[in-house]
Structure formats: C-alpha cells, structure tokens
Motif scaffolding. Structure first.
Motif, PDB file in Angstrom:
ATOM      1  N   GLY A 198     -32.635  33.743 -31.109  1.00 49.28           N
ATOM      2  CA  GLY A 198     -31.396  34.484 -31.248  1.00 49.28           C
ATOM      3  C   GLY A 198     -30.125  33.690 -31.450  1.00 49.28           C
ATOM      4  N   ASP A 199     -30.199  32.399 -31.730  1.00 49.10           N
ATOM      5  CA  ASP A 199     -28.977  31.605 -31.882  1.00 49.10           C
ATOM      6  C   ASP A 199     -28.073  32.138 -32.986  1.00 49.10           C
ATOM      7  OD1 ASP A 199     -29.589  29.930 -29.836  1.00 49.10           O
ATOM      8  OD2 ASP A 199     -30.021  28.163 -31.050  1.00 49.10           O
TER       9      ASP A 199
ATOM     10  N   LEU B  67     -26.623  35.693 -32.218  1.00 41.77           N
ATOM     11  CA  LEU B  67     -25.519  35.665 -31.265  1.00 41.77           C
ATOM     12  C   LEU B  67     -24.224  35.223 -31.941  1.00 41.77           C
ATOM     13  CD1 LEU B  67     -24.418  35.883 -28.402  1.00 41.77           C
ATOM     14  CD2 LEU B  67     -25.272  33.567 -27.955  1.00 41.77           C
TER      15      LEU B  67
ATOM     16  N   GLY C 124     -36.143  35.206 -27.103  1.00 43.65           N
ATOM     17  CA  GLY C 124     -34.781  35.529 -27.516  1.00 43.65           C
ATOM     18  C   GLY C 124     -34.276  36.829 -26.931  1.00 43.65           C
ATOM     19  N   ARG C 125     -35.134  37.842 -26.907  1.00 42.40           N
ATOM     20  CA  ARG C 125     -34.719  39.146 -26.376  1.00 42.40           C
ATOM     21  C   ARG C 125     -34.341  39.040 -24.905  1.00 42.40           C
ATOM     22  NH1 ARG C 125     -38.584  41.992 -28.367  1.00 42.40           N
ATOM     23  NH2 ARG C 125     -40.037  41.543 -26.687  1.00 42.40           N
TER      24      ARG C 125
ATOM     25  N   ARG D  99     -33.426  36.314 -23.293  1.00 41.46           N
ATOM     26  CA  ARG D  99     -32.250  35.453 -23.152  1.00 41.46           C
ATOM     27  C   ARG D  99     -30.965  36.211 -23.451  1.00 41.46           C
ATOM     28  NH1 ARG D  99     -30.425  31.602 -27.972  1.00 41.46           N
ATOM     29  NH2 ARG D  99     -28.317  31.161 -27.263  1.00 41.46           N
ATOM     30  N   LEU D 100     -30.903  36.895 -24.603  1.00 40.12           N
ATOM     31  CA  LEU D 100     -29.669  37.560 -24.979  1.00 40.12           C
ATOM     32  C   LEU D 100     -29.402  38.800 -24.142  1.00 40.12           C
ATOM     33  CD1 LEU D 100     -29.447  37.170 -28.854  1.00 40.12           C
ATOM     34  CD2 LEU D 100     -28.667  35.659 -27.039  1.00 40.12           C
ATOM     35  N   THR D 101     -30.450  39.478 -23.690  1.00 41.61           N
ATOM     36  CA  THR D 101     -30.257  40.607 -22.788  1.00 41.61           C
ATOM     37  C   THR D 101     -29.655  40.132 -21.473  1.00 41.61           C
ATOM     38  OG1 THR D 101     -32.088  41.829 -23.781  1.00 41.61           O
ATOM     39  CG2 THR D 101     -31.392  42.506 -21.585  1.00 41.61           C
TER      40      THR D 101
ATOM     41  N   GLU E 114     -27.789  37.664 -21.095  1.00 43.79           N
ATOM     42  CA  GLU E 114     -26.413  37.231 -21.340  1.00 43.79           C
ATOM     43  C   GLU E 114     -25.496  38.398 -21.723  1.00 43.79           C
ATOM     44  OE1 GLU E 114     -26.446  34.073 -24.190  1.00 43.79           O
ATOM     45  OE2 GLU E 114     -27.743  32.786 -22.983  1.00 43.79           O
TER      46      GLU E 114
ATOM     47  N   TRP F 245     -25.971  40.796 -24.209  1.00 46.61           N
ATOM     48  CA  TRP F 245     -25.855  41.109 -25.628  1.00 46.61           C
ATOM     49  C   TRP F 245     -26.909  42.121 -26.058  1.00 46.61           C
ATOM     50  CZ3 TRP F 245     -21.887  39.503 -28.637  1.00 46.61           C
ATOM     51  CH2 TRP F 245     -21.085  38.480 -28.124  1.00 46.61           C
TER      52      TRP F 245
END
Length: 248
Positions: A72-73, A76, A101-102, A104-106, A108, A110
């Motif tokens: 997801g870099d 984001l 990625g899911r 990690r970004l969740t 954070e 997002w």
C-alpha cells in the motif's frame, strides 16, 4: 502442445509456472517486505515513490488503480495527494501482500477510499475507461506477459488518463555498474537471508531486475500498447526509473 517458456530470474521456466513461482516468492517475503525495502535501498525507495506520485497531478475525486499494490505505499501517497477525497483500488495477484497492506493501512486509519482486490494485471476485472490513473511500482518486471498487462492498463484508463510505472532499471553511468552488481548479487541476497531466512527469493528479485528491459526498450513497449507522449526519468543514476504515458 508444448508449453512455451519465459524467464524466472536467470532461469527459463514453463510460462504456465511463472505465476505460481512469483506468488511463492512474495508469500515468503510479504511479512518483512517493507523492512527489506528500507534495508536494501537505505530508505531511498520512499523518496522515489513520493517523487513518482508527484508526477500524477492527482485531484480530489480521482479514482486510481494501483497494480501490484502490495503493502500500500503508493496507494497511501495517492490518498494523501487527493486529501482523502479520492479512491484507490489496490490490485495484486498475491493475497499475502494484499493482506499485509490492508492490515497496515487499516491500523493507520486509512480504511475509507481504499479497495483491495486480488487479480492478475494481465486480466483486469474492470470495464474499459474507468480509472483516472493507473500505477504500478516495482511490480511490472514480475508480470509474465508484460505487453498484455500494458494493454490492460491502457484499456481500463479513461481517455486523458495517465499511466505511471516505477521500476528498477539500467544504470546510466557505466562506471557505477560493477559496484552496483557487487551490491546486488553479493550483499542483497545475504541481507535477505539474515532478515527473512530466504536467500533464494532475493536472489530471484535481483535477477529479475537484470532481466527487465532498459529504459528505451520499455518506453517502446508502453508506446506499442497505445500510450502517447511516453517519457521516462531516471532516478539515482538509473537504479530506478519513472515511466509516464497518456491515453488519448
């Protein structure tokens, strides 16, 4: 009928087997993928990605497709550019990478505006002319049929839409190549072995970089897929390059 062959790093394998072999590599490296990127590039990959996304002129309300979106870099960075007012569909053939990625970004914060889809870049499950931007970062070299994937990217872009490909490329300064080869073939697999206990996957990743076309050859491939005004920018003396193209 005999199967055709393609390269998997420096090894020729049946074309039908490459997808599974690439999936096995990323299943193995997914848990420490971000850490290894930081270690291998000494954090420079983050500068490359920010610079690449700055080239897109994203607007609030845009819908971007990020292929080989992994952890997801790029997604984001795109959402930040769109001030959380756009949509990013993150598409990857590898479930393990999407899962990393899911989560990690969740974690954070997002969650909104992000969609996670497991699919092959060569057979995108989207109608034609539906995305404002298509991106792929450090993933195109792992695709089995690159011209087919580029054709699919062209198909799903709206007229006037932009393609951005960020990928490792060919060193533009010949005097640096021996040092870069030493670092790539001796040090990087060893770092992979120490951090992930998987030397072979990082050996493949290094070899896949060497098998990828040079900047001019890849530019021609993008043009052959139908894109116009195709251009590229070398980063860090050509260690990586940004390729940009438009759909009329």
């Amino acid at each position: 009928m005999r199967d055709t062959t393609t390269h998997f790093g420096f090894t020729n394998v049946p074309t039908s087997e490459k997808v599974k072999k690439v999936r096995d590599v990323f299943d193995s490296v997914a848990p420490k993928y971000d850490l290894m990127n930081d270690l291998m590039s000494m954090g420079v990959h983050r500068l490359w990605k920010r610079h690449a996304i700055s080239k897109l002129n994203l607007q609030p309300g845009d819908h971007a497709l990020d292929l080989a979106g992994g952890t997801g870099d790029l997604a984001l960075l795109m959402q930040k550019r769109m001030t959380r007012s756009g949509r990013v569909t993150i598409c990857d053939i590898n479930y393990s990478m999407l899962d990393q990625g899911r989560h990690r970004l969740t974690d954070e914060g997002w969650l909104c505006g992000m969609e996670w889809v497991q699919a092959n870049a060569e057979e995108l499950p989207y109608p034609s002319n539906c995305f404002d931007v298509v991106t792929i970062g450090f993933g195109i070299r792992n695709v089995t049929n690159i011209p087919q994937a580029l054709s699919e990217m062209f198909r799903v872009l709206k007229p006037g839409g932009k393609l951005m490909v960020l990928e490792f490329s060919k060193i533009a300064i010949p005097a640096l190549r021996p040092l870069y080869d030493l670092y790539s073939f001796k040090l990087l697999p060893e770092i992979g072995h120490i951090v992930t206990k998987d030397r072979d996957s990082y050996q493949y990743l290094v070899e896949s970089i060497r098998m990828f076309p040079d900047q001019e050859s890849f530019k021609a491939m993008i043009e052959a897929a139908g894109f116009f005004n195709v251009r590229y920018e070398n980063l860090s003396a050509g260690i990586s390059a940004i390729h940009l193209g438009y759909k009329v």
